[in-house]
Design an enzyme around this catalytic site. Structure first.
Site, short mmCIF file in Angstrom:
data_model
loop_
_atom_site.label_atom_id
_atom_site.label_comp_id
_atom_site.label_asym_id
_atom_site.label_seq_id
_atom_site.Cartn_x
_atom_site.Cartn_y
_atom_site.Cartn_z
N GLU A 36 0.84 -1.20 0.00
CA GLU A 36 0.00 0.00 0.00
C GLU A 36 0.88 1.25 0.00
O GLU A 36 0.61 2.22 -0.69
CB GLU A 36 -0.89 0.02 1.24
CG GLU A 36 -1.94 -1.06 1.24
CD GLU A 36 -2.77 -1.03 2.51
OE1 GLU A 36 -3.99 -0.87 2.39
OE2 GLU A 36 -2.20 -1.17 3.60
N ASP A 38 3.94 1.43 -1.18
CA ASP A 38 4.53 1.55 -2.51
C ASP A 38 3.58 2.25 -3.47
O ASP A 38 3.96 3.09 -4.27
CB ASP A 38 4.87 0.16 -3.07
CG ASP A 38 6.09 -0.44 -2.36
OD1 ASP A 38 6.85 0.34 -1.76
OD2 ASP A 38 6.25 -1.67 -2.41
N LYS A 116 15.98 -10.27 -2.28
CA LYS A 116 15.68 -9.00 -1.62
C LYS A 116 15.14 -9.35 -0.25
O LYS A 116 14.02 -9.81 -0.10
CB LYS A 116 14.67 -8.19 -2.43
CG LYS A 116 14.16 -6.97 -1.70
CD LYS A 116 14.55 -5.71 -2.43
CE LYS A 116 13.93 -4.44 -1.88
NZ LYS A 116 13.96 -4.22 -0.46
N LYS A 315 10.18 -6.83 -7.54
CA LYS A 315 9.40 -7.29 -6.38
C LYS A 315 8.49 -8.47 -6.72
O LYS A 315 8.00 -8.59 -7.85
CB LYS A 315 8.53 -6.14 -5.84
CG LYS A 315 9.31 -4.91 -5.40
CD LYS A 315 10.06 -5.09 -4.12
CE LYS A 315 9.17 -4.98 -2.91
NZ LYS A 315 9.01 -3.66 -2.36
S1 IVH Z 1 21.63 -3.18 -2.22
C1 IVH Z 1 22.83 0.64 -3.55
N1 IVH Z 1 20.85 -5.66 -2.00
O1 IVH Z 1 16.45 -3.05 0.29
C2 IVH Z 1 21.82 -0.34 -3.21
N2 IVH Z 1 19.68 -4.01 -0.79
O2 IVH Z 1 14.84 -1.08 -1.00
C3 IVH Z 1 21.80 -0.60 -1.77
N3 IVH Z 1 17.85 -4.89 0.58
O3 IVH Z 1 18.15 -0.32 1.63
C4 IVH Z 1 21.06 -1.77 -1.40
N4 IVH Z 1 18.13 -6.99 0.05
O4 IVH Z 1 17.91 -2.46 3.03
C5 IVH Z 1 20.64 -4.39 -1.62
N5 IVH Z 1 20.26 -7.91 -1.88
C6 IVH Z 1 20.07 -6.65 -1.51
C7 IVH Z 1 19.05 -6.30 -0.62
C8 IVH Z 1 18.89 -4.95 -0.28
C9 IVH Z 1 17.42 -6.14 0.76
C10 IVH Z 1 17.27 -3.70 1.20
C11 IVH Z 1 18.24 -2.69 1.71
C12 IVH Z 1 17.97 -1.47 0.91
C13 IVH Z 1 16.52 -1.69 0.54
C14 IVH Z 1 16.16 -0.90 -0.68
#
Ligand code: IVH
Length: 651
Positions: A36, A38, A116, A315
């Site tokens: 929501e 997003d 993610k 996502k």
């Molecule tokens: S890279 C420059 N890799 O998602 C990019 N983030 O929505 C920095 N997150 O702040 C993040 N899994 O807390 C990266 N495999 C992953 C991730 C990841 C989860 C989180 C992270 C970031 C947020 C962004």
């Protein structure tokens, strides 16, 4: 020029998003679903794209997260902690790939695909190989100093595992709580009479951001590292894949789901495979992340306001959505129990449209206090039956009243009784020969039998009073009813008709716990560990034994003489020790450490050699060293040889 309405909407969106950001990042108590949120952010982004003159640096679209909470001191990040751009469908992902190829002027790109994770981002600064500082992301440029708390996390090394550590290394990663740790944490919270956490992200954030590190130490936090922020030293890796490899080499936990891929087809396949495995993973993920592998290509691609252009989070469809309860009906379940079912405004969740959700039983309905007209969060993960997670109380209509289950549903009750007797008497249950459907119906209609225990009070007179019942067949039936009293615990358990408990599950549970009392007393954690038993089955078993009328029925059956031979269990499982994680250290006088380990293992405990925050009890003998100190510093339950003897009930 924007219209009056559009301006108002922009203001409204900013306020809602900011208010939510605060609840999410600072209070750790969100009231909106991620999906929501997003949607709102997207709507705002679209409006700002249409009217760029409305964009200000204070707009939530230009900021990451929320301001640091005042409770911790502030840390300015050496390099800003960026966020990720989201793709919600394939065409958005393809567009990301197309733009990147165009800019890099190449036919296909090598990506590193990762999970993610759904936790919270941290920055860990190692100076000369030693953990010097840990901070949350905060607003991207300034975060909160959580060094003391992070030091309590077992899987985060305090010293890097390398001979010549870089002068300065900033590791970035996600702190999270695994699914099983989350369940355990919540059941511990319940047993301590404390508030439970809404979801695992929330509990990870809440646990990391404790003012007292002692509390953090008791929380089962994990980390997965996914990037290097700042780096001062030689031999810096040249690709992202090498970065991950390097991190792994120096002892930082990294994901096991990472793959090096070329081109969009491989990315597509990774996404599909990951989505299919999502439920089986031990932790929550909400998508796949693709990062351009080559670091110099990353530099060429650069970044926009708060996110790099070289990475994207693709996502997964949300597993949770909100909808409205239109009605609550009562349905007759397979084994005869009445199950309340919520009729919902149809909603798309977990990849399908759902219109109904089971409410399991009356207790569950009462506990969640679901009412007609309520806005609720529904969840459908993988292939499981959709269910209502909770009511959004803030959106409850003022005039709503608690739902009352109909107390008399005559025909339904009759059918319910018949089904439960049929099941009870069936071949794999109590195996009562000659008790066919017609007879069961007559017995139930005449109220001679209200529940299975009444079968054992039938006599010749009561039977021949029934239609078309000859003395001989009545006698035969009485004989088979009598014979059925000699049964097995597994059959008896199956016969009870506990939803979700089939023959195999019943057998598995019987041989694990050995007695009906042990089964009735087992908690969710102990049940889940039985082979064949998952969270759904264990919840159902627990719910069954929590109902007093079921416990009374079991007692009546036992009083009638239903019995079984003592169950041969391979171990002397003691529910009080089952699955307790125990560490033995030092020497004991009454037995060797090996003997102690065997005695504990036989009783169901898990004895391990190293102390962690997951350890339940540390048993300290004489001359104990480091382990005892560590147990004390983590605030674990520590006991001595007398305590060990107590635990083994050897006195
Ligand atoms: S890279 C420059 N890799 O998602 C990019 N983030 O929505 C920095 N997150 O702040 C993040 N899994 O807390 C990266 N495999 C992953 C991730 C990841 C989860 C989180 C992270 C970031 C947020 C962004």
């Amino acid at each position: 020029m924007p219209t009056e309405g559009e301006l108002r909407r922009v203001r409204e969106l900013r306020e809602t998003i900011e208010r939510h950001n605060f609840r999410y990042y600072v209070l750790d108590a969100p009231t909106l679903l991620d999906s929501e949120f997003d949607c709102l952010l997207r709507e705002l982004e679209t409006l700002e794209k249409k009217f760029p003159q409305l964009v200000t640096s204070r707009s939530p679209t230009q900021k990451v997260g929320a301001e640091a909470s005042s409770a911790f001191s502030e840390v300015k990040h050496l390099t800003p902690m960026l966020s990720l751009t989201n793709a919600f469908n394939e065409s958005e992902f393809l567009e990301f790939d197309r733009r990147s190829r165009e800019k890099l002027n190449c036919a296909s790109i090598e990506y590193v695909a990762e999970t993610k994770l759904d936790g919270l981002a941290v920055s860990l600064v190692y100076e000369g190989g030693a953990l010097a500082r840990a901070a949350t992301r905060g607003n991207g440029s300034t975060g909160e100093d959580v060094t003391l708390n992070v030091r309590t996390i077992e899987s985060i090394p305090l010293h890097l595992n390398c001979k010549e550590p870089p002068k300065l290394l900033e590791v970035r990663g996600e702190i999270f709580i695994t699914k099983s740790d989350f369940e355990r944490l919540n059941s511990d919270q319940i047993s301590r009479g404390e508030k439970t956490f809404i979801n695992s992200r929330n509990s990870a954030a809440g646990s990391l951001r404790q003012l007292d590190p002692k509390i953090t130490a008791t929380r089962p936090l994990s980390i997965c590292c996914y990037a290097i922020g700042h780096f001062v030293g030689s031999k810096r890796p040249t690709t992202h894949y090498e970065v991950l490899d390097y991190l792994k080499g120096i002892g930082m936990p990294v994901s096991g789901e990472t793959e090096l891929l070329r081109g969009i087809n491989q990315c597509r396949s990774y996404y599909k495979r990951l989505l299919a495995r999502r439920e089986k993973l031990g932790y929550e993920i909400d998508g796949a992340v693709y990062k351009v592998n080559n670091l110099s290509s990353q530099e060429i691609l650069g970044q926009v306001a708060k996110a790099p252009r070289w990475a994207i989070a693709y996502k997964f469809p949300p597993e949770e959505a909100t909808t409205v309860v239109k009605a609550i009906d009562v349905q007759l379940g397979r084994t005869g129990q009445l199950t309340p079912v919520a009729r919902l405004e149809s909603v798309f969740v977990g990849g399908v449209t759902i219109t109904n959700a089971t409410l399991h039983n009356e207790e569950e309905l009462k506990r969640k206090d679901i009412r007609v007209g309520d806005t609720v969060i529904v969840r459908r993960a993988g292939d499981v039956i959709p269910e209502i997670v909770r009511v959004i109380l803030e959106r409850r209509p003022k005039d709503s009243s608690p739902y009352v289950m109909p107390s008399s549903v005559p025909e339904q009750t009759l059918v319910q009784r018949m089904l439960s007797i049929t099941h009870f008497a069936s071949r794999h249950a109590m195996d009562i020969d000659g008790l066919g459907n017609k007879i069961i119906e007559q017995l139930c209609r005449s109220k001679l039998v209200l529940d299975p225990s009444d079968l054992y009070h039938l006599n010749l007179n009561s039977l021949i009073s029934l239609e078309r019942f000859a003395e001989k067949s009545a006698n035969n039936l009485l004989i088979s009813i009598e014979q059925s009293k000699h049964t097995t615990l597994a059959r008896f358990l199956f016969a009870l008709g506990i939803p979700e408990v089939g023959v195999t599950t019943a057998t598995s549970i019987a041989t694990t716990f050995g007695t009906i009392d042990n089964i009735a007393a087992a908690n969710l954690e102990q049940l889940v560990d039985v082979p064949d038993v998952g969270p759904v089955v264990s919840t159902s078993i627990r719910a069954f034994f929590d109902e007093q009328k079921n416990r009374e029925m079991i007692q009546r059956l036992l009083d009638c003489g239903v019995r079984w031979p003592k169950v041969e269990i391979s171990t002397l499982i003691d529910p009080a020790l089952l699955d307790r994680r125990i560490v033995l250290t030092g020497t004991f006088t009454s037995m060797s450490r090996d003997e102690a380990r065997m005695a504990l293992t036989e009783r169901g405990a898990k004895v391990s050699s190293s102390v962690s925050q997951n350890t339940d009890i540390v048993i300290v003998g004489s001359n104990a060293g480091k382990k005892a100190e560590k147990a004390a510093s983590l605030g674990l339950q520590v006991t001595d040889e007398m305590g060990l003897i107590d635990l083994l009930k050897m006195k």
